[in-house]
Design a protein around this motif. Structure first.
Motif, PDB file in Angstrom:
ATOM      1  N   LYS A  90      12.614  34.366  51.388  1.00  0.00           N
ATOM      2  CA  LYS A  90      11.183  34.756  51.974  1.00  0.00           C
ATOM      3  C   LYS A  90      11.349  35.419  53.082  1.00  0.00           C
ATOM      4  O   LYS A  90      12.405  35.651  53.794  1.00  0.00           O
ATOM      5  N   MET A  91      10.412  36.356  53.408  1.00  0.00           N
ATOM      6  CA  MET A  91      10.562  37.168  54.616  1.00  0.00           C
ATOM      7  C   MET A  91       9.981  36.413  55.736  1.00  0.00           C
ATOM      8  O   MET A  91       8.831  35.609  55.674  1.00  0.00           O
ATOM      9  N   ASP A  92      10.871  36.598  56.799  1.00  0.00           N
ATOM     10  CA  ASP A  92      10.514  35.773  58.001  1.00  0.00           C
ATOM     11  C   ASP A  92       9.192  36.310  58.748  1.00  0.00           C
ATOM     12  O   ASP A  92       8.473  35.547  58.970  1.00  0.00           O
ATOM     13  N   SER A  93       9.144  37.682  59.147  1.00  0.00           N
ATOM     14  CA  SER A  93       8.162  38.135  59.808  1.00  0.00           C
ATOM     15  C   SER A  93       8.090  39.443  59.593  1.00  0.00           C
ATOM     16  O   SER A  93       8.953  40.111  59.098  1.00  0.00           O
ATOM     17  N   CYS A  94       6.845  40.008  59.826  1.00  0.00           N
ATOM     18  CA  CYS A  94       6.569  41.345  59.503  1.00  0.00           C
ATOM     19  C   CYS A  94       5.749  41.844  61.000  1.00  0.00           C
ATOM     20  O   CYS A  94       4.599  41.364  61.390  1.00  0.00           O
ATOM     21  N   GLU A  95       6.186  43.149  61.242  1.00  0.00           N
ATOM     22  CA  GLU A  95       5.424  43.831  62.358  1.00  0.00           C
ATOM     23  C   GLU A  95       4.647  44.691  61.767  1.00  0.00           C
ATOM     24  O   GLU A  95       4.920  45.552  60.712  1.00  0.00           O
ATOM     25  N   TYR A  96       3.365  44.923  62.294  1.00  0.00           N
ATOM     26  CA  TYR A  96       2.257  45.954  61.606  1.00  0.00           C
ATOM     27  C   TYR A  96       1.472  46.584  62.705  1.00  0.00           C
ATOM     28  O   TYR A  96       1.094  45.999  63.724  1.00  0.00           O
ATOM     29  N   ASN A  97       1.418  47.954  62.676  1.00  0.00           N
ATOM     30  CA  ASN A  97       0.832  48.549  63.881  1.00  0.00           C
ATOM     31  C   ASN A  97      -0.220  49.333  62.865  1.00  0.00           C
ATOM     32  O   ASN A  97       0.181  50.111  61.875  1.00  0.00           O
ATOM     33  N   SER A  98      -1.383  49.466  63.624  1.00  0.00           N
ATOM     34  CA  SER A  98      -2.506  50.256  62.906  1.00  0.00           C
ATOM     35  C   SER A  98      -3.268  50.956  64.133  1.00  0.00           C
ATOM     36  O   SER A  98      -3.461  50.552  65.271  1.00  0.00           O
ATOM     37  N   THR A  99      -3.706  52.320  63.674  1.00  0.00           N
ATOM     38  CA  THR A  99      -4.695  53.172  64.667  1.00  0.00           C
ATOM     39  C   THR A  99      -5.652  53.432  63.699  1.00  0.00           C
ATOM     40  O   THR A  99      -5.828  53.785  62.854  1.00  0.00           O
ATOM     41  N   ILE A 100      -6.846  53.578  64.316  1.00  0.00           N
ATOM     42  CA  ILE A 100      -8.060  54.140  63.591  1.00  0.00           C
ATOM     43  C   ILE A 100      -8.343  55.557  64.208  1.00  0.00           C
ATOM     44  O   ILE A 100      -8.306  55.793  65.363  1.00  0.00           O
ATOM     45  N   MET A 101      -8.564  56.240  63.288  1.00  0.00           N
ATOM     46  CA  MET A 101      -8.571  57.841  63.485  1.00  0.00           C
ATOM     47  C   MET A 101     -10.048  58.217  63.557  1.00  0.00           C
ATOM     48  O   MET A 101     -11.063  57.603  62.524  1.00  0.00           O
ATOM     49  N   GLU A 102     -10.618  58.958  64.499  1.00  0.00           N
ATOM     50  CA  GLU A 102     -11.870  59.071  64.744  1.00  0.00           C
ATOM     51  C   GLU A 102     -12.211  60.451  64.238  1.00  0.00           C
ATOM     52  O   GLU A 102     -11.160  61.516  64.393  1.00  0.00           O
ATOM     53  N   GLY A 103     -13.324  60.767  63.221  1.00  0.00           N
ATOM     54  CA  GLY A 103     -13.222  62.003  62.974  1.00  0.00           C
ATOM     55  C   GLY A 103     -14.387  62.812  62.406  1.00  0.00           C
ATOM     56  O   GLY A 103     -14.646  63.720  62.242  1.00  0.00           O
TER      57      GLY A 103
END
Length: 156
Positions: A143-156
């Motif tokens: 099983k996967m222990d942990s996951c890092e996730y980054n997101s940004t919102i683009m304005e457009g």
């Protein structure tokens, strides 16, 4: 599973047609090249199949043909085959399979369906399905222990 079903069919036939160990009817589950003794039964598995149902559950479709060959000297073969067919409907409706879960041994009752018989060339061919669901062991995966996730919102 197929061999356990064949054993259960053989025991059901033996209980019905050979009471008190008389052995009037031979029961074969392999081909006989020499020394065929009639009257007899042959048990054949016909194209067993297995389909994934859901998760680790599978549906097994197990069709069998039980052939009855009457005694060679019998002048009323069709009449005899009709009597045998009637008995096969009742004795093969429910069969008992020996199961083993690794810890203990127990008996399971399974029901035959799609039963029908055909008289062809002096032989009775009786068909029955023993369809069932089986659960297979799941394969252990890391099983996967942990996951890092980054997101940004683009304005457009």
């Amino acid at each position: 599973m197929i061999n356990r079903i064949i054993d259960a069919i053989s025991m059901a036939l033996n209980d019905e047609f050979n009471p008190n160990s008389k052995n009037n009817y031979k029961i074969y589950d392999e081909e006989v090249n020499q020394g065929l003794k009639t009257p007899c039964f042959f048990i054949n598995a016909l194209n067993p199949s297995e389909n994934l149902f859901r998760g680790n559950r599978y549906k097994e479709i197990n069709q069998f043909c039980i052939q009855f060959i009457p005694d060679k000297s019998n002048n009323q073969k069709k009449y005899t085959c009709n009597e045998i067919r009637e008995k096969l409907f009742s004795c093969l409706e429910y069969i008992t399979i020996k199961e083993n879960d690794g810890e203990s041994e127990y008996n399971s009752l399974i029901r035959g369906n799609k039963m029908h018989g055909e008289y062809v060339d002096g032989t009775l061919n009786f068909f029955v399905n023993y369809d069932m669901f089986v659960k297979k062991k799941e394969i252990e995966t890391d099983k996967m222990d942990s996951c890092e996730y980054n997101s940004t919102i683009m304005e457009g």
